[in-house]
Design a protein around this motif. Structure first.
Motif, PDB file in Angstrom:
ATOM      1  N   GLU A 166       0.775  -1.261  -0.183  1.00 56.17           N
ATOM      2  CA  GLU A 166      -0.084   0.170   0.140  1.00 56.17           C
ATOM      3  C   GLU A 166       1.033   1.087  -0.128  1.00 56.17           C
ATOM      4  N   LEU A 167       0.719   2.069  -0.770  1.00 58.84           N
ATOM      5  CA  LEU A 167       1.560   3.291  -0.874  1.00 58.84           C
ATOM      6  C   LEU A 167       0.858   4.350  -0.059  1.00 58.84           C
ATOM      7  N   GLU A 168       2.087   4.991   0.697  1.00 60.91           N
ATOM      8  CA  GLU A 168       1.812   5.835   1.521  1.00 60.91           C
ATOM      9  C   GLU A 168       2.502   7.369   1.102  1.00 60.91           C
ATOM     10  N   GLY A 169       3.475   6.991   0.338  1.00 62.79           N
ATOM     11  CA  GLY A 169       4.253   8.110  -0.087  1.00 62.79           C
ATOM     12  C   GLY A 169       4.426   8.123  -1.933  1.00 62.79           C
ATOM     13  N   PRO A 170       5.466   8.729  -2.254  1.00 57.85           N
ATOM     14  CA  PRO A 170       5.820   8.800  -3.683  1.00 57.85           C
ATOM     15  C   PRO A 170       6.361   7.506  -4.020  1.00 57.85           C
ATOM     16  N   ALA A 171       6.254   7.479  -5.564  1.00 54.82           N
ATOM     17  CA  ALA A 171       6.661   6.143  -6.175  1.00 54.82           C
ATOM     18  C   ALA A 171       7.443   6.784  -7.176  1.00 54.82           C
ATOM     19  N   PHE A 172       8.467   5.969  -7.928  1.00 56.42           N
ATOM     20  CA  PHE A 172       9.047   6.038  -8.942  1.00 56.42           C
ATOM     21  C   PHE A 172       9.181   4.780 -10.005  1.00 56.42           C
ATOM     22  N   ARG A 173       8.889   5.089 -11.048  1.00 58.24           N
ATOM     23  CA  ARG A 173       8.683   3.678 -11.868  1.00 58.24           C
ATOM     24  C   ARG A 173       9.611   3.931 -13.352  1.00 58.24           C
ATOM     25  N   GLN A 174      10.453   3.004 -13.749  1.00 60.76           N
ATOM     26  CA  GLN A 174      11.015   3.237 -14.731  1.00 60.76           C
ATOM     27  C   GLN A 174      11.226   1.846 -15.406  1.00 60.76           C
ATOM     28  N   LEU A 175      10.968   1.661 -17.079  1.00 57.74           N
ATOM     29  CA  LEU A 175      11.241   0.700 -17.580  1.00 57.74           C
ATOM     30  C   LEU A 175      12.910   0.846 -18.294  1.00 57.74           C
ATOM     31  N   LEU A 176      13.491  -0.330 -18.439  1.00 52.75           N
ATOM     32  CA  LEU A 176      14.821  -0.106 -18.605  1.00 52.75           C
ATOM     33  C   LEU A 176      15.262  -1.236 -19.673  1.00 52.75           C
ATOM     34  N   SER A 177      16.231  -1.045 -20.427  1.00 55.60           N
ATOM     35  CA  SER A 177      16.590  -2.161 -21.291  1.00 55.60           C
ATOM     36  C   SER A 177      17.188  -3.269 -20.535  1.00 55.60           C
ATOM     37  N   PRO A 178      17.207  -4.393 -21.076  1.00 52.70           N
ATOM     38  CA  PRO A 178      17.805  -5.597 -20.280  1.00 52.70           C
ATOM     39  C   PRO A 178      19.106  -5.947 -20.669  1.00 52.70           C
ATOM     40  N   THR A 179      19.846  -5.016 -20.483  1.00 52.26           N
ATOM     41  CA  THR A 179      21.296  -4.901 -20.863  1.00 52.26           C
ATOM     42  C   THR A 179      22.109  -4.474 -19.653  1.00 52.26           C
ATOM     43  N   ARG A 180      23.477  -4.669 -19.825  1.00 58.78           N
ATOM     44  CA  ARG A 180      24.274  -4.161 -18.749  1.00 58.78           C
ATOM     45  C   ARG A 180      24.136  -2.510 -18.434  1.00 58.78           C
ATOM     46  N   ARG A 181      24.061  -1.826 -19.757  1.00 61.91           N
ATOM     47  CA  ARG A 181      23.531  -0.482 -19.654  1.00 61.91           C
ATOM     48  C   ARG A 181      22.708  -0.105 -18.788  1.00 61.91           C
ATOM     49  N   GLY A 182      21.626  -0.808 -19.018  1.00 63.74           N
ATOM     50  CA  GLY A 182      20.440  -0.400 -18.565  1.00 63.74           C
ATOM     51  C   GLY A 182      20.422  -0.877 -16.976  1.00 63.74           C
ATOM     52  N   ALA A 183      21.074  -2.074 -16.561  1.00 68.08           N
ATOM     53  CA  ALA A 183      21.308  -2.177 -15.260  1.00 68.08           C
ATOM     54  C   ALA A 183      22.064  -1.196 -14.636  1.00 68.08           C
ATOM     55  N   ARG A 184      23.143  -0.490 -15.378  1.00 62.72           N
ATOM     56  CA  ARG A 184      23.920   0.662 -14.649  1.00 62.72           C
ATOM     57  C   ARG A 184      22.995   1.823 -14.585  1.00 62.72           C
ATOM     58  N   LEU A 185      22.033   2.040 -15.437  1.00 62.51           N
ATOM     59  CA  LEU A 185      21.250   3.484 -15.704  1.00 62.51           C
ATOM     60  C   LEU A 185      20.385   3.199 -14.413  1.00 62.51           C
ATOM     61  N   ALA A 186      19.929   1.820 -14.094  1.00 58.03           N
ATOM     62  CA  ALA A 186      18.827   1.719 -12.932  1.00 58.03           C
ATOM     63  C   ALA A 186      19.400   2.235 -11.637  1.00 58.03           C
ATOM     64  N   ARG A 187      20.784   2.090 -11.481  1.00 53.53           N
ATOM     65  CA  ARG A 187      21.381   2.322 -10.180  1.00 53.53           C
ATOM     66  C   ARG A 187      21.462   3.973 -10.116  1.00 53.53           C
ATOM     67  N   ARG A 188      22.100   4.564 -11.325  1.00 52.88           N
ATOM     68  CA  ARG A 188      22.016   5.961 -11.320  1.00 52.88           C
ATOM     69  C   ARG A 188      20.741   6.641 -11.240  1.00 52.88           C
ATOM     70  N   LEU A 189      19.820   6.210 -11.821  1.00 50.19           N
ATOM     71  CA  LEU A 189      18.519   6.896 -11.606  1.00 50.19           C
ATOM     72  C   LEU A 189      17.827   6.330 -10.096  1.00 50.19           C
ATOM     73  N   ALA A 190      18.102   5.421  -9.654  1.00 50.07           N
ATOM     74  CA  ALA A 190      17.692   5.389  -8.092  1.00 50.07           C
ATOM     75  C   ALA A 190      18.306   6.249  -7.300  1.00 50.07           C
TER      76      ALA A 190
END
Length: 149
Positions: A7-31
């Motif tokens: 159950e959400l009580e606060g803000p949320a962030f959602r992003q689709l990313l390519s299933p590549t090493r670059r996408g995984a690296r971008l996930a960390r930076r975006l987080a």
């Protein structure tokens, strides 16, 4: 494993990313960028722990959950004033993550050990297509500072 509904009580962030090493690296930076926007500064204990967890879960999604033509999803959710939930979803429900014993010279098998060490809890939730691996971080000291604007 039972499904855990959030159950959400606060803000949320959602992003689709390519299933590549670059996408995984971008996930960390975006987080870490999103956490900074929420008042959890880069380099803080919470930001660093979240970055490590996102990196491990995203790497697993890219390595073990990859389905050609399908992205993986990163989701960050503030489920309470002192709880951050990290979710990484992929399309491979048949490949569930398991804790492994890595040998001293092994190059893999430690990721979920890192997640378990850093998170207050973690698990896997089935989806219609695929699975979501989630981890929760509790951060008593930064609850007030991390309140969204």
């Amino acid at each position: 494993m039972p499904t855990q509904r959030v159950e959400l009580e606060g803000p949320a962030f959602r992003q689709l990313l390519s299933p590549t090493r670059r996408g995984a690296r971008l996930a960390r930076r975006l987080a870490t960028h999103q956490l900074d926007l929420w008042g959890i500064p880069h380099g803080s204990e919470l930001s660093d722990a979240a970055a490590h967890i996102v990196a491990e879960l995203a790497a697993n999604a890219v390595t073990h959950g990859h389905v050609a033509g399908r992205d993986f999803e990163l989701r960050l959710v503030r489920t309470g004033p002192d709880t951050l939930r990290i979710e990484v979803a992929d399309c491979r429900g048949d490949r569930r993550p398991e804790m492994q014993q890595a040998g001293p010279d092994g190059e893999s098998g430690r990721g979920l050990c890192v997640v378990q060490a850093l998170a207050s809890s973690w698990g896997v939730t089935e989806r219609v297509v695929g699975k979501t691996v989630w981890a929760e971080l509790r951060h008593e000291g930064q609850a007030a500072a991390a309140s969204p604007p």
